[in-house]
Design an enzyme around this catalytic site. Structure first.
Site, PDB file in Angstrom:
ATOM      1  N   GLU A 185      -2.024 -16.065 -11.081  1.00  0.00           N
ATOM      2  CA  GLU A 185      -1.042 -15.234 -11.770  1.00  0.00           C
ATOM      3  C   GLU A 185       0.358 -15.809 -11.667  1.00  0.00           C
ATOM      4  OE1 GLU A 185      -1.402 -11.177 -10.532  1.00  0.00           O
ATOM      5  OE2 GLU A 185      -3.252 -10.933 -11.656  1.00  0.00           O
ATOM      6  N   ASN A 217     -12.369  -0.065  -4.720  1.00  0.00           N
ATOM      7  CA  ASN A 217     -12.141  -0.424  -6.120  1.00  0.00           C
ATOM      8  C   ASN A 217     -13.419  -1.022  -6.713  1.00  0.00           C
ATOM      9  OD1 ASN A 217     -11.226  -1.326  -8.605  1.00  0.00           O
ATOM     10  ND2 ASN A 217      -9.901  -2.904  -7.749  1.00  0.00           N
ATOM     11  N   CYS A 231      -6.444  -5.146  -7.550  1.00  0.00           N
ATOM     12  CA  CYS A 231      -6.207  -4.834  -6.143  1.00  0.00           C
ATOM     13  C   CYS A 231      -5.730  -6.056  -5.358  1.00  0.00           C
ATOM     14  CB  CYS A 231      -7.441  -4.215  -5.507  1.00  0.00           C
ATOM     15  SG  CYS A 231      -8.965  -5.153  -5.723  1.00  0.00           S
ATOM     16  N   TYR A 279       0.836  -1.195   0.000  1.00  0.00           N
ATOM     17  CA  TYR A 279       0.000   0.000   0.000  1.00  0.00           C
ATOM     18  C   TYR A 279       0.871   1.245   0.000  1.00  0.00           C
ATOM     19  CZ  TYR A 279      -3.821  -3.174   1.047  1.00  0.00           C
ATOM     20  OH  TYR A 279      -4.735  -4.190   0.987  1.00  0.00           O
TER      21      TYR A 279
END
Length: 180
Positions: A167, A129, A137, A106
């Site tokens: 990912e 978001n 996010c 952050y």
């Protein structure tokens, strides 16, 4: 006001809702257990939106592919941030540059958005978001390397872990974690 359109569709991880104006994508939901839960997430805009699956063919395909474990590029999506503040826009746009398979803190996010002393506010921006997955996010973690928040409840943290694992599996290298 622009016309609004929506679609709710099933993925390997659950149901996902999308909502757009004529300017671009305005809302996405995280995978939910039912179409009704997606519809709740898209309120109050859903009340005046028109169902239009054809309009969302490309983004639907991308989200389904991403959740199935494929590397997907969302960078060319037209986004409609509506009347969001300049700060929120800056943080959301900064989040989109975090590479696939990597994480940032952050603190990094606040700095990237040109607000270096606003780590907590950057966290709140991620909580607000409206375009999860498209604005990734899930790639934002605490400075100590822990996952931090991702909506309410343990199921959301499991989902954050799952998205990061998806990912990591699509990148050829070991995922890069940058906490600072």
């Amino acid at each position: 006001m622009s016309n609004l359109y929506y679609d709710i569709f099933e993925t390997s991880e659950g149901w996902v809702g999308v909502l757009a104006s004529s300017k671009g994508l305005r809302r996405t939901t995280l995978p939910e257990l039912s179409p009704d839960l997606c519809a709740e997430q898209l309120q109050p805009d859903l009340r005046i939106a028109v169902e239009s699956p054809k309009r969302f063919r490309d983004i639907r395909s991308k989200i389904i592919s991403f959740l199935a474990g494929n590397q997907v590029d969302f960078s060319n999506e037209h986004l409609d941030f509506g009347s969001s503040s300049p700060f929120l826009r800056a943080v959301w746009e900064a989040c989109t540059v975090i590479p696939n398979g990597e994480t940032r803190s952050y603190k990094w996010l606040a700095s990237e958005a040109s607000y270096p002393n606003a780590s907590r506010a950057a966290g709140q921006a991620m909580a607000r978001n409206r375009l999860p997955i498209v604005i990734p996010c899930h790639r934002v973690i605490r400075s100590d390397g822990s996952l931090g928040g991702y909506g309410s409840g343990q199921n959301r943290l499991r989902l954050k872990r799952r998205l990061l694992a998806i990912e990591a599996a699509t990148t050829s290298e070991q995922p890069k974690v940058e906490a600072g």
